[in-house]
Design a protein around this motif. Sequence first.
Motif, PDB file in Angstrom:
ATOM      1  N   ARG A   1      -8.596  -5.657   1.692  1.00 34.65           N
ATOM      2  CA  ARG A   1      -7.253  -5.143   1.388  1.00 34.65           C
ATOM      3  C   ARG A   1      -6.828  -5.414  -0.057  1.00 34.65           C
ATOM      4  O   ARG A   1      -6.377  -4.516  -0.767  1.00 34.65           O
ATOM      5  CB  ARG A   1      -6.241  -5.768   2.353  1.00 34.65           C
TER       6      ARG A   1
ATOM      7  N   SER B   1       0.818  -1.200   0.000  1.00 31.71           N
ATOM      8  CA  SER B   1       0.000   0.000   0.000  1.00 31.71           C
ATOM      9  C   SER B   1       0.851   1.249   0.000  1.00 31.71           C
ATOM     10  O   SER B   1       0.443   2.291  -0.486  1.00 31.71           O
ATOM     11  CB  SER B   1      -0.927   0.002   1.214  1.00 31.71           C
TER      12      SER B   1
ATOM     13  N   ASP C   1      -7.433  -6.258   6.873  1.00 33.41           N
ATOM     14  CA  ASP C   1      -8.669  -5.741   6.299  1.00 33.41           C
ATOM     15  C   ASP C   1      -9.208  -6.734   5.267  1.00 33.41           C
ATOM     16  O   ASP C   1      -8.480  -7.148   4.362  1.00 33.41           O
ATOM     17  CB  ASP C   1      -8.395  -4.399   5.623  1.00 33.41           C
TER      18      ASP C   1
ATOM     19  N   ILE D   1      -3.148   0.620   4.450  1.00 30.97           N
ATOM     20  CA  ILE D   1      -4.260  -0.341   4.532  1.00 30.97           C
ATOM     21  C   ILE D   1      -3.864  -1.437   5.514  1.00 30.97           C
ATOM     22  O   ILE D   1      -2.772  -1.995   5.418  1.00 30.97           O
ATOM     23  CB  ILE D   1      -4.571  -0.948   3.158  1.00 30.97           C
ATOM     24  N   ASP D   2      -4.744  -1.712   6.437  1.00 28.84           N
ATOM     25  CA  ASP D   2      -4.493  -2.752   7.432  1.00 28.84           C
ATOM     26  C   ASP D   2      -4.356  -4.104   6.740  1.00 28.84           C
ATOM     27  O   ASP D   2      -5.225  -4.492   5.952  1.00 28.84           O
ATOM     28  CB  ASP D   2      -5.657  -2.785   8.430  1.00 28.84           C
ATOM     29  N   PRO D   3      -3.262  -4.867   7.016  1.00 27.35           N
ATOM     30  CA  PRO D   3      -3.116  -6.196   6.394  1.00 27.35           C
ATOM     31  C   PRO D   3      -4.258  -7.151   6.703  1.00 27.35           C
ATOM     32  O   PRO D   3      -4.502  -8.089   5.955  1.00 27.35           O
ATOM     33  CB  PRO D   3      -1.797  -6.713   6.990  1.00 27.35           C
TER      34      PRO D   3
END
Length: 268
Positions: A159, A144, A156, A152-154
Amino acid sequence: SVVREINKINERELDLGTTGSWHDDYKDSAYIFIGGLNTELTEGDVIAIFSQYGEVMDVNMPRDKTTGKPRGFAFLMYEDQRSTILAVDNLNGAKVLERTLRVDHVKNYKQPKVKGEDGEFVEMEEQSLNAKPDMIVDNVGSESSEDSGPEIDPEDPMRDYLLAQRKEQKALKKSKKSKDKHKNETPEERRARKQRKKEKKEKKSRKSEGMKAVEELLKELGGRDRGESDRRHHSSSPQRERSRNRELRRREDRMDVDDIPPRRQSRS
């Protein structure tokens, strides 16, 4: 109706392209409301439909006290609050057994009573609503950061989709820039630019051919050096060495004693 209103809000958000979302107002609860369910559906059917967007932790499907049939709505909790966004965006307005589903967030869900030690139903001591987890920035998932945009949260669920969308937007911007760059070009300028590009490619190909020729020459020279060293090694055979030693001994025998220079006396 509520279904149309939710869809309109989502469409408006997509058109505006804002970073914030109306879903953020419900980040403290992983519960969703599901309305318009066919009364023939069971809790297992509801889990099967909604588990495609996340792991389901709890389902509350109220039933009629007299008949025991479902009343056509349910409350469902996900393991990850972000799954509620996927469920609302994708399943709101969907048709299941000829009935339109209404899927919406639940901000303040009151969980049902549980049986106590004495067998009586009591209120839960603590509400577990699975609030949205904190953002985890992982160095491993740095894809990201390669493109412009927030981290971006891994973990998510969306993602991979967001990363792919971001890459597509970047590629589109790049193509637009290249088109705009040569937009006002005259035919002569275009021909000259293509000629320069062609000459550049030819130069690169000539360069690579020259490098190949140099590599072949180096290999050939290396092979010659190895051949010469092998010949030297073979020429110094043990038989030749023995004959040379014999010749040296003969010369020593022929030497006269008078030819040997006298030793100097040391001064006291």
